[in-house]
Design an enzyme around this catalytic site. Structure first.
Site, PDB file in Angstrom:
ATOM      1  N   ASP A   1      11.428  23.034 -17.983  1.00 31.73           N
ATOM      2  CA  ASP A   1      11.750  24.405 -17.573  1.00 31.73           C
ATOM      3  C   ASP A   1      12.631  24.439 -16.337  1.00 31.73           C
ATOM      4  O   ASP A   1      12.186  24.104 -15.238  1.00 31.73           O
ATOM      5  CB  ASP A   1      10.451  25.166 -17.281  1.00 31.73           C
ATOM      6  CG  ASP A   1       9.659  25.457 -18.538  1.00 31.73           C
ATOM      7  OD1 ASP A   1      10.179  26.180 -19.401  1.00 31.73           O
ATOM      8  OD2 ASP A   1       8.530  24.944 -18.660  1.00 31.73           O
TER       9      ASP A   1
ATOM     10  N   HIS B   1      14.692  24.103 -21.396  1.00 26.83           N
ATOM     11  CA  HIS B   1      14.640  25.570 -21.426  1.00 26.83           C
ATOM     12  C   HIS B   1      15.295  26.110 -20.155  1.00 26.83           C
ATOM     13  O   HIS B   1      14.722  26.012 -19.076  1.00 26.83           O
ATOM     14  CB  HIS B   1      13.159  25.995 -21.534  1.00 26.83           C
ATOM     15  CG  HIS B   1      12.930  27.471 -21.531  1.00 26.83           C
ATOM     16  ND1 HIS B   1      11.678  28.021 -21.352  1.00 26.83           N
ATOM     17  CD2 HIS B   1      13.778  28.518 -21.696  1.00 26.83           C
ATOM     18  CE1 HIS B   1      11.772  29.343 -21.394  1.00 26.83           C
ATOM     19  NE2 HIS B   1      13.039  29.663 -21.590  1.00 26.83           N
TER      20      HIS B   1
ATOM     21  N   HIS C   1       9.034  19.582 -22.912  1.00 24.72           N
ATOM     22  CA  HIS C   1       9.661  20.856 -22.563  1.00 24.72           C
ATOM     23  C   HIS C   1       9.921  20.886 -21.056  1.00 24.72           C
ATOM     24  O   HIS C   1       9.008  20.733 -20.249  1.00 24.72           O
ATOM     25  CB  HIS C   1       8.721  21.983 -22.976  1.00 24.72           C
ATOM     26  CG  HIS C   1       9.266  23.360 -22.824  1.00 24.72           C
ATOM     27  ND1 HIS C   1      10.109  23.946 -23.749  1.00 24.72           N
ATOM     28  CD2 HIS C   1       9.085  24.295 -21.854  1.00 24.72           C
ATOM     29  CE1 HIS C   1      10.415  25.173 -23.356  1.00 24.72           C
ATOM     30  NE2 HIS C   1       9.820  25.409 -22.206  1.00 24.72           N
TER      31      HIS C   1
ATOM     32  N   MET D   1      16.236  28.852 -17.787  1.00 27.73           N
ATOM     33  CA  MET D   1      15.993  30.233 -17.347  1.00 27.73           C
ATOM     34  C   MET D   1      16.892  30.454 -16.139  1.00 27.73           C
ATOM     35  O   MET D   1      16.446  30.530 -14.988  1.00 27.73           O
ATOM     36  CB  MET D   1      14.507  30.407 -16.997  1.00 27.73           C
ATOM     37  CG  MET D   1      13.634  30.460 -18.248  1.00 27.73           C
ATOM     38  SD  MET D   1      11.905  30.092 -17.902  1.00 27.73           S
ATOM     39  CE  MET D   1      11.975  28.310 -17.952  1.00 27.73           C
TER      40      MET D   1
ATOM     41  N   GLY E   1       1.266  30.864 -22.451  1.00 25.93           N
ATOM     42  CA  GLY E   1      -0.125  31.213 -22.752  1.00 25.93           C
ATOM     43  C   GLY E   1      -0.663  30.608 -24.035  1.00 25.93           C
ATOM     44  O   GLY E   1      -1.616  31.136 -24.619  1.00 25.93           O
TER      45      GLY E   1
ATOM     46  N   MET F   1       9.568  34.133 -26.327  1.00 29.88           N
ATOM     47  CA  MET F   1       8.690  34.030 -25.152  1.00 29.88           C
ATOM     48  C   MET F   1       7.443  34.875 -25.373  1.00 29.88           C
ATOM     49  O   MET F   1       7.522  36.040 -25.765  1.00 29.88           O
ATOM     50  CB  MET F   1       9.409  34.513 -23.885  1.00 29.88           C
ATOM     51  CG  MET F   1      10.516  33.602 -23.375  1.00 29.88           C
ATOM     52  SD  MET F   1      10.018  31.917 -22.992  1.00 29.88           S
ATOM     53  CE  MET F   1       8.761  32.154 -21.717  1.00 29.88           C
TER      54      MET F   1
ATOM     55  N   MET G   1      14.623  26.699 -13.729  1.00 26.30           N
ATOM     56  CA  MET G   1      14.660  28.078 -13.211  1.00 26.30           C
ATOM     57  C   MET G   1      15.516  28.131 -11.953  1.00 26.30           C
ATOM     58  O   MET G   1      15.455  27.212 -11.123  1.00 26.30           O
ATOM     59  CB  MET G   1      13.247  28.546 -12.856  1.00 26.30           C
ATOM     60  CG  MET G   1      12.263  28.437 -14.002  1.00 26.30           C
ATOM     61  SD  MET G   1      10.688  29.187 -13.562  1.00 26.30           S
ATOM     62  CE  MET G   1       9.667  28.634 -14.940  1.00 26.30           C
TER      63      MET G   1
ATOM     64  N   SER H   1       4.900  21.458 -21.701  1.00 27.26           N
ATOM     65  CA  SER H   1       5.790  21.873 -20.609  1.00 27.26           C
ATOM     66  C   SER H   1       5.416  21.163 -19.316  1.00 27.26           C
ATOM     67  O   SER H   1       4.307  21.318 -18.802  1.00 27.26           O
ATOM     68  CB  SER H   1       5.690  23.387 -20.404  1.00 27.26           C
ATOM     69  OG  SER H   1       6.240  23.707 -19.145  1.00 27.26           O
TER      70      SER H   1
ATOM     71  N   PHE I   1       6.666  31.588 -14.729  1.00 27.40           N
ATOM     72  CA  PHE I   1       5.484  30.880 -14.213  1.00 27.40           C
ATOM     73  C   PHE I   1       4.614  30.362 -15.343  1.00 27.40           C
ATOM     74  O   PHE I   1       4.552  30.981 -16.410  1.00 27.40           O
ATOM     75  CB  PHE I   1       4.648  31.822 -13.330  1.00 27.40           C
ATOM     76  CG  PHE I   1       5.419  32.347 -12.152  1.00 27.40           C
ATOM     77  CD1 PHE I   1       5.500  31.621 -10.967  1.00 27.40           C
ATOM     78  CD2 PHE I   1       6.116  33.549 -12.248  1.00 27.40           C
ATOM     79  CE1 PHE I   1       6.244  32.089  -9.891  1.00 27.40           C
ATOM     80  CE2 PHE I   1       6.867  34.031 -11.177  1.00 27.40           C
ATOM     81  CZ  PHE I   1       6.931  33.296  -9.996  1.00 27.40           C
TER      82      PHE I   1
ATOM     83  N   ASP J   1       6.411  30.050 -26.364  1.00 28.12           N
ATOM     84  CA  ASP J   1       6.248  29.509 -25.012  1.00 28.12           C
ATOM     85  C   ASP J   1       5.560  30.545 -24.137  1.00 28.12           C
ATOM     86  O   ASP J   1       6.096  31.632 -23.917  1.00 28.12           O
ATOM     87  CB  ASP J   1       7.650  29.172 -24.470  1.00 28.12           C
ATOM     88  CG  ASP J   1       7.634  28.539 -23.092  1.00 28.12           C
ATOM     89  OD1 ASP J   1       6.565  28.198 -22.593  1.00 28.12           O
ATOM     90  OD2 ASP J   1       8.742  28.386 -22.524  1.00 28.12           O
TER      91      ASP J   1
HETATM   92  C1  DX5 Z   1       7.325  29.882 -18.304  1.00 32.89           C
HETATM   93  C2  DX5 Z   1       7.814  28.596 -18.905  1.00 32.89           C
HETATM   94  C3  DX5 Z   1       6.797  27.912 -19.723  1.00 32.89           C
HETATM   95  C4  DX5 Z   1       5.528  27.547 -18.979  1.00 32.89           C
HETATM   96  C5  DX5 Z   1       4.405  27.754 -19.935  1.00 32.89           C
HETATM   97  O1  DX5 Z   1       8.383  30.658 -17.900  1.00 32.89           O
HETATM   98  O2  DX5 Z   1       8.945  28.822 -19.742  1.00 32.89           O
HETATM   99  O3  DX5 Z   1       7.330  26.807 -20.426  1.00 32.89           O
HETATM  100  O4  DX5 Z   1       5.483  26.237 -18.509  1.00 32.89           O
HETATM  101  O5  DX5 Z   1       3.202  27.532 -19.270  1.00 32.89           O
HETATM  102  P1  DX5 Z   1       1.812  27.911 -19.923  1.00 32.89           P
HETATM  103  O6  DX5 Z   1       1.686  27.142 -21.206  1.00 32.89           O
HETATM  104  O7  DX5 Z   1       0.827  27.497 -18.884  1.00 32.89           O
HETATM  105  O8  DX5 Z   1       1.813  29.396 -20.170  1.00 32.89           O
HETATM  106 ZN    ZN Z   2       9.601  27.180 -21.070  1.00 26.21          ZN
END
Ligand code: DX5
Ligand code: ZN
Length: 221
Positions: free
Chosen positions: A34, A65, A32, A67, A176, A136, A36, A7, A142, A174
């Site tokens: 993201d 992705h 990936h 969001m 952690g 998720m 938002m 990501s 974040f 996705d």
């Molecule tokens: C969070 C994103 C993730 C994020 C994951 O809302 O969708 O893709 O970048 O980051 P890590 O791998 O650090 O949890």
């Molecule tokens: Zn993501």
């Protein structure tokens, strides 16, 4: 098949093109991205113009992705920018069926995502029409949050349902994901691994990607 999708949320945005190239040359299968909107989630990142710029420097698969509250409105923009697969949330305000149809009509792959509080059964009515389900494993918004272990049950339920349907649909995770937590999600049945901070905070992207892959492969069903 295990696929690793780093990501870009955790990259150094002052050199986003360089970072994308570096990831593409470090053994990743996808990138990936993201998106938002500060409404669907309490954070704002980037949109189609930024993705279009990155598209110029690499031909790696773009795993976008969304969001955002109204994905349907922006599908064409993201496909024109170079998305290869677009994942949107079942909790968004757009009509799910219509959004899936729109993405497919423009020859792009479709993923459907659930937030941690949403039962996995919400995606069941659409399994015949989609390429990937994103489970998720943190609250979206974040990077760098802690993995929610209880999401593994959802992955198990979903893989079982797909098996019963005779489908090999990708299950993406996705949030952690690191060298340790990847073992748990792979064991549960996930095969597309998103990782932000664990890749970008490492000394070597290549090593981080390869250990995610080997740990996932060892634990895969
Ligand atoms: C969070 C994103 C993730 C994020 C994951 O809302 O969708 O893709 O970048 O980051 P890590 O791998 O650090 O949890
Ligand atoms: Zn993501």
């Amino acid at each position: 098949m295990i696929k690793i999708s780093p990501s870009m949320l955790s990259c150094d945005f002052s050199k986003i093109g360089e970072e994308a190239k570096k990831i593409a040359n470090s053994g990743a299968d996808m990138l990936h991205l993201d998106v938002m909107d500060g409404h669907f989630v309490p954070n704002i990142t980037f949109g189609a113009p930024v993705i279009k710029s990155i598209r110029k420097v690499t031909d790696i698969v773009f795993d976008v992705h969304l969001m955002i509250s109204e994905p349907l409105k922006y599908i064409e923009d993201f496909i024109r920018a170079g998305a290869d697969i677009i994942t949107f949330h079942v909790e968004s305000d757009s009509d799910v069926k219509e959004t899936i149809e729109k993405i497919k009509s423009l020859s792009c792959k479709v993923g459907l995502s659930v937030k941690p509080g949403t039962p996995i059964e919400k995606v069941f009515p659409y399994l015949d029409d989609i390429d990937m389900v994103l489970v998720m494993t943190v609250e979206p918004g974040f990077g760098g949050q802690s993995f929610m272990g209880d999401m593994c049950e959802k992955i198990v339920t979903l893989r079982k349902k797909l098996d019963e349907m005779g489908k090999t649909t990708d299950i993406q995770v996705d949030g952690g994901i690191n060298e340790e937590t990847v073992c748990l999600v792979a064991k549960a049945g996930a095969n597309v691994i998103v990782a932000g901070s664990s890749v970008f905070n490492s000394d070597s992207y290549e090593k981080a990607i390869s250990s995610l892959r080997s740990n996932a492969e060892i634990n895969a069903l």
